[in-house]
Structures are given as C-alpha cells and as structure tokens.
Motif scaffolding. Sequence first.
Motif, PDB file in Angstrom:
ATOM      1  N   SER A 138       1.114   3.854  -3.219  1.00 21.47           N
ATOM      2  CA  SER A 138       0.671   5.223  -2.982  1.00 21.47           C
ATOM      3  C   SER A 138       1.726   6.233  -3.434  1.00 21.47           C
ATOM      4  CB  SER A 138       0.351   5.424  -1.501  1.00 21.47           C
ATOM      5  OG  SER A 138       0.032   6.772  -1.229  1.00 21.47           O
ATOM      6  N   VAL A 139       2.986   5.977  -3.111  1.00 24.21           N
ATOM      7  CA  VAL A 139       4.033   6.935  -3.463  1.00 24.21           C
ATOM      8  C   VAL A 139       4.266   6.958  -4.973  1.00 24.21           C
ATOM      9  CG1 VAL A 139       6.070   5.432  -3.235  1.00 24.21           C
ATOM     10  CG2 VAL A 139       6.250   7.856  -2.689  1.00 24.21           C
ATOM     11  N   LEU A 140       4.101   5.835  -5.647  1.00 22.10           N
ATOM     12  CA  LEU A 140       4.239   5.818  -7.106  1.00 22.10           C
ATOM     13  C   LEU A 140       3.111   6.609  -7.771  1.00 22.10           C
ATOM     14  CD1 LEU A 140       5.376   2.148  -7.898  1.00 22.10           C
ATOM     15  CD2 LEU A 140       6.759   4.233  -7.981  1.00 22.10           C
ATOM     16  N   ARG A 141       1.879   6.453  -7.294  1.00 17.79           N
ATOM     17  CA  ARG A 141       0.761   7.226  -7.840  1.00 17.79           C
ATOM     18  C   ARG A 141       0.998   8.732  -7.652  1.00 17.79           C
ATOM     19  NH1 ARG A 141      -2.498   3.058  -5.540  1.00 17.79           N
ATOM     20  NH2 ARG A 141      -3.611   1.857  -7.159  1.00 17.79           N
ATOM     21  N   GLU A 142       1.459   9.089  -6.475  1.00  9.25           N
ATOM     22  CA  GLU A 142       1.692  10.500  -6.174  1.00  9.25           C
ATOM     23  C   GLU A 142       2.772  11.071  -7.092  1.00  9.25           C
ATOM     24  OE1 GLU A 142       2.640  13.264  -2.229  1.00  9.25           O
ATOM     25  OE2 GLU A 142       2.420  11.087  -2.039  1.00  9.25           O
ATOM     26  N   ALA A 143       3.845  10.301  -7.293  1.00 13.21           N
ATOM     27  CA  ALA A 143       4.934  10.765  -8.149  1.00 13.21           C
ATOM     28  C   ALA A 143       4.478  10.911  -9.600  1.00 13.21           C
ATOM     29  CB  ALA A 143       6.109   9.795  -8.061  1.00 13.21           C
ATOM     30  N   LEU A 144       3.679   9.977 -10.086  1.00 16.93           N
ATOM     31  CA  LEU A 144       3.159  10.058 -11.455  1.00 16.93           C
ATOM     32  C   LEU A 144       2.300  11.309 -11.631  1.00 16.93           C
ATOM     33  CD1 LEU A 144       2.246   6.308 -11.993  1.00 16.93           C
ATOM     34  CD2 LEU A 144       3.765   7.626 -13.487  1.00 16.93           C
ATOM     35  N   ASP A 145       1.495  11.620 -10.640  1.00 22.14           N
ATOM     36  CA  ASP A 145       0.646  12.809 -10.715  1.00 22.14           C
ATOM     37  C   ASP A 145       1.489  14.081 -10.717  1.00 22.14           C
ATOM     38  OD1 ASP A 145      -1.620  11.241 -10.790  1.00 22.14           O
ATOM     39  OD2 ASP A 145      -2.004  11.386  -8.627  1.00 22.14           O
ATOM     40  N   ILE A 146       2.508  14.130  -9.866  1.00 25.37           N
ATOM     41  CA  ILE A 146       3.379  15.311  -9.804  1.00 25.37           C
ATOM     42  C   ILE A 146       4.119  15.491 -11.123  1.00 25.37           C
ATOM     43  CG2 ILE A 146       5.470  16.247  -8.725  1.00 25.37           C
ATOM     44  CD1 ILE A 146       4.496  14.951  -6.107  1.00 25.37           C
ATOM     45  N   ALA A 147       4.583  14.380 -11.699  1.00 27.33           N
ATOM     46  CA  ALA A 147       5.334  14.436 -12.956  1.00 27.33           C
ATOM     47  C   ALA A 147       4.428  14.700 -14.152  1.00 27.33           C
ATOM     48  CB  ALA A 147       6.102  13.132 -13.157  1.00 27.33           C
ATOM     49  N   GLY A 148       3.107  14.652 -13.958  1.00 30.42           N
ATOM     50  CA  GLY A 148       2.185  14.894 -15.050  1.00 30.42           C
ATOM     51  C   GLY A 148       2.171  13.794 -16.088  1.00 30.42           C
ATOM     52  N   VAL A 149       2.384  12.550 -15.642  1.00 25.65           N
ATOM     53  CA  VAL A 149       2.445  11.408 -16.547  1.00 25.65           C
ATOM     54  C   VAL A 149       1.099  10.686 -16.559  1.00 25.65           C
ATOM     55  CG1 VAL A 149       3.538   9.180 -17.004  1.00 25.65           C
ATOM     56  CG2 VAL A 149       4.918  11.118 -16.234  1.00 25.65           C
ATOM     57  N   SER A 150       0.527  10.512 -17.731  1.00 21.41           N
ATOM     58  CA  SER A 150      -0.691   9.718 -17.854  1.00 21.41           C
ATOM     59  C   SER A 150      -0.332   8.240 -17.812  1.00 21.41           C
ATOM     60  CB  SER A 150      -1.405  10.041 -19.168  1.00 21.41           C
ATOM     61  OG  SER A 150      -1.794  11.396 -19.200  1.00 21.41           O
ATOM     62  N   TYR A 151      -1.159   7.443 -17.165  1.00 22.73           N
ATOM     63  CA  TYR A 151      -0.826   6.031 -17.008  1.00 22.73           C
ATOM     64  C   TYR A 151      -2.085   5.201 -16.865  1.00 22.73           C
ATOM     65  CZ  TYR A 151      -1.781   6.799 -12.022  1.00 22.73           C
ATOM     66  OH  TYR A 151      -2.368   7.112 -10.810  1.00 22.73           O
ATOM     67  N   VAL A 152      -1.918   3.912 -17.068  1.00 24.20           N
ATOM     68  CA  VAL A 152      -2.987   2.951 -16.800  1.00 24.20           C
ATOM     69  C   VAL A 152      -2.516   2.023 -15.689  1.00 24.20           C
ATOM     70  CG1 VAL A 152      -3.903   3.033 -19.140  1.00 24.20           C
ATOM     71  CG2 VAL A 152      -2.137   1.359 -18.580  1.00 24.20           C
ATOM     72  N   GLU A 153      -3.440   1.497 -14.926  1.00 21.52           N
ATOM     73  CA  GLU A 153      -3.094   0.556 -13.862  1.00 21.52           C
ATOM     74  C   GLU A 153      -3.173  -0.870 -14.400  1.00 21.52           C
ATOM     75  OE1 GLU A 153      -5.124   1.120 -10.209  1.00 21.52           O
ATOM     76  OE2 GLU A 153      -4.446   3.220  -9.975  1.00 21.52           O
ATOM     77  N   ALA A 154      -2.217  -1.709 -13.969  1.00 23.24           N
ATOM     78  CA  ALA A 154      -2.143  -3.088 -14.451  1.00 23.24           C
ATOM     79  C   ALA A 154      -1.959  -4.032 -13.271  1.00 23.24           C
ATOM     80  CB  ALA A 154      -0.996  -3.242 -15.448  1.00 23.24           C
ATOM     81  N   PRO A 155      -3.045  -4.459 -12.613  1.00 24.42           N
ATOM     82  CA  PRO A 155      -2.919  -5.439 -11.526  1.00 24.42           C
ATOM     83  C   PRO A 155      -2.317  -6.743 -12.034  1.00 24.42           C
ATOM     84  CG  PRO A 155      -5.092  -4.404 -11.529  1.00 24.42           C
ATOM     85  CD  PRO A 155      -4.428  -4.012 -12.806  1.00 24.42           C
ATOM     86  N   GLY A 156      -1.446  -7.322 -11.217  1.00 27.35           N
ATOM     87  CA  GLY A 156      -0.824  -8.591 -11.571  1.00 27.35           C
ATOM     88  C   GLY A 156       0.479  -8.469 -12.339  1.00 27.35           C
ATOM     89  N   ALA A 170       0.827  -1.210   0.000  1.00 27.57           N
ATOM     90  CA  ALA A 170       0.000   0.000   0.000  1.00 27.57           C
ATOM     91  C   ALA A 170       0.862   1.261   0.000  1.00 27.57           C
ATOM     92  CB  ALA A 170      -0.937  -0.013   1.211  1.00 27.57           C
ATOM     93  N   ALA A 171       1.913   1.254   0.811  1.00 29.01           N
ATOM     94  CA  ALA A 171       2.787   2.426   0.890  1.00 29.01           C
ATOM     95  C   ALA A 171       3.515   2.661  -0.431  1.00 29.01           C
ATOM     96  CB  ALA A 171       3.796   2.251   2.026  1.00 29.01           C
ATOM     97  N   ALA A 172       4.055   1.598  -1.021  1.00 25.72           N
ATOM     98  CA  ALA A 172       4.806   1.735  -2.269  1.00 25.72           C
ATOM     99  C   ALA A 172       3.893   2.162  -3.412  1.00 25.72           C
ATOM    100  CB  ALA A 172       5.502   0.417  -2.602  1.00 25.72           C
TER     101      ALA A 172
END
Length: 398
Positions: free
Chosen positions: A204-222, A200-202
């Motif tokens: 969360s910090v990746l999502r936050e960094a992507l938002d700050i960097a202005g990078v569009s992304y898709v989530e890929a569980p698994g 959860a911690a890891a």
Amino acid sequence: MQDHRKLGRDLELFHSDPLVGAGLPLWLPAGAAARRAVEDYLHALERRSGYQHVYSPPLAKQEMYLRSGHLPHFADDMFPPMALSEHDAFVLRPSLCPHHAAVFGARGRSYRELPLRIGEIGGQYRAERSGVLGGLSRVRAISLNDGHVFCAEEQVRDEVVEALRLMRVVHAALGFEPSSFRLSLRGEGGKYVDDPEMWAAASSVLREALDIAGVSYVEAPGEAAFYGPKIDVQLLDHAGRESTLATVQVDYFQPARFDLSYVDAGGERRRPVMVHRSAAGSMERLFAHLIEVHDGAFPAWYAPLQVAVLPVADAQAGGDFVRACRAADLRVEEWHAGSLGARIRQAAARKVPFVAVVGEREAAGGSVSLRPRDPGALSGVLPIAAAVAGLSEVCAAP
C-alpha cells in the motif's frame, strides 16, 4: 546501440579472464576511471541528501543469514558456507542489508535520529549459473550502490518518494531514462515470508508513493523479494532484453528479525521500518547499460580519458598544459607515437571528449588548440589557463 561486451573489449574497459572465473570481470584502468567518477558522484549526491556512508565486510557468519532469512529463502542463489571449524562457518553475502541492520543496531537509537540513512557501494555475491552469465550485465561479484533508510512508520512514504526523486536525478546525470517502472508483488508459493498484514501494508505504501511521485508503473505479481514488495527500475539492452537496474523496497521483516528498535518521544521502544533503495543499482549492470546507451562515448564528466594531448614536432610542447590539467584533476594523457593524423584517429576510436593539439605556434604562445568530440563543445585556440578553466567546467560532475 552496440553490445557492451564488444565495446568493452574495443575500449579496454573490462576483461574476463578464464583463470579468474566466469562472472568475475576485471575492471581495466579505463573502465575503473569511469566507474570511480560515477561512484564519487553518487557518494557526494547521497551525502548532500543526508546519507552517512559505511564500509562493511563482504561476508559474515552463517547465523546472520539464518536470522535475515536469506538462507531459508535464498540459499539457491548463495555460495556455499565456508567452514573454518565445526562451529564457525562464513558465507559470502548475497546482499548488504543484514550488515546495515547491524550498523543500526550498534547502539541505542532515538526518534530524533530518524530517518537514519546509511549508504555504501559494497560487494555482494550470487552463485549464478554459468549459462546466464554475460559481460557486465550478469555477474557473480556485484558492486552495489546500496542504501538503507531506518525510519518511523509515518516517515516511510516520504522516504520512498525521496528515493524515487534521487533516482531521477542520477539517471538524468548519467544520461539515460529507464524503460519502465514495475511494482513487484508477492506471488503464490512458499518462497515468501508468511505475513499477509505486513505485505498489505508495504504494498500500500509503495503504491501511494508511486502515485505521489507521478511515476507510471505496471504490477508484477511473483517478482517481490522474499521479505517484501519492491519498486523495480527496468532497462532494455541492445537486444531488447529487460533487466532490473535499481529498486526501492519496504521491509518490516528484517527489523523484527534483528530486533531493531528506537526510543520514541514518549520513551517507548518502537520498531523502525527499513527502506532498501538503490539509485543506480550495481556498477556492473549500470555500466553495461551506459556503454550501450552512449555507444562507449561517455559524457565528459565520467569519460575514462577526458583530454588527449598531441604535441607536434617538439616532444615537450604539451608538458605545461598536461601539468596544468593534472593540477585541475582532469584525466589527461600525452601521446607522441605516430603521425598527428594517426593520433587524432586514435582519439576518435577511443571516444575521447577533447583533443588538444600543441604545435610550435601554440607552444610559443602558451596556448593549445582544442578539438571537441561533440559538436558545440569547447573548441579553438585558447591560452593554457583559459583552456584548463573551460575544460574543468565542462568536465565537472553535475
């Protein structure tokens, strides 16, 4: 956009020999020259970004990969252990991170050293099945542009943002854009480290960094690594197949497994966080993509051959220019065989950025006639010194 395997053969960039083995490409002189130029650029860029570079061996004792978690979670993708004795077995490494953890652990560390950025272009090995191997895009011997940042918890987000920035710089310099970014998360099943709080911690910090960097992304569980989530940089090849070039990963697991620590400002021991990142991915997959993106016509700064010198009549006419180019560290060859027209066609087929014709008039005047591959590039009849200065500028790495 052509298949990199065909272009690789036509331009003599790499070769696959059945006696060497599938998935173990040989980099021929032209391919090695291009790769070396890119590696030198990456090394210099990382150094300017605060990285310290190391060398580490491509194998280690089996115990290292038991501790790192690779053997319990990743054994199917690893080569079998090599036993030298009953109690002494070695494994070809599937990744560089355990070695870089050992670099951090080589001595005591202070918070003043953090973030500690370690970089290496190092070999790693995957026991890929024969049916999935192909050219440079899927191999068994991988030369990875790898880096690991050891930092305090409060520094993790900024280091991920910086890693994303560095990626953008590298991709622009190499002349391509990723097709997409993917946030690869934990899925179901037992192949992941069982620590929900860490995941959860890891994540969360990746999502936050992507938002700050202005990078569009898709989530890929698994699609996460067994020890943590990651940001994957995705590419499409000539046939529309998607693959991952480079990653940024946040890892709380391996610092704990290797008992890494630093002393904080209050004199207490703290556990660092490990950020795995690669700006360019493996040299093999990178060049598979670059060959296709540029149709083999690499930008001048990492073209295998930058200048083809074509003397006319006098076999020695181009000698002074060739020597001046070599003194300026330009990649240059002098061609004598065949007619001038045939040699010009040969340069076009090899996608050489510049052709320098030296006839009697140019030789007498101490000049060369430059013909560029790309419209608008340096051209015309120029004195040798001016031609070399101009070529040095055009062919310099970013």
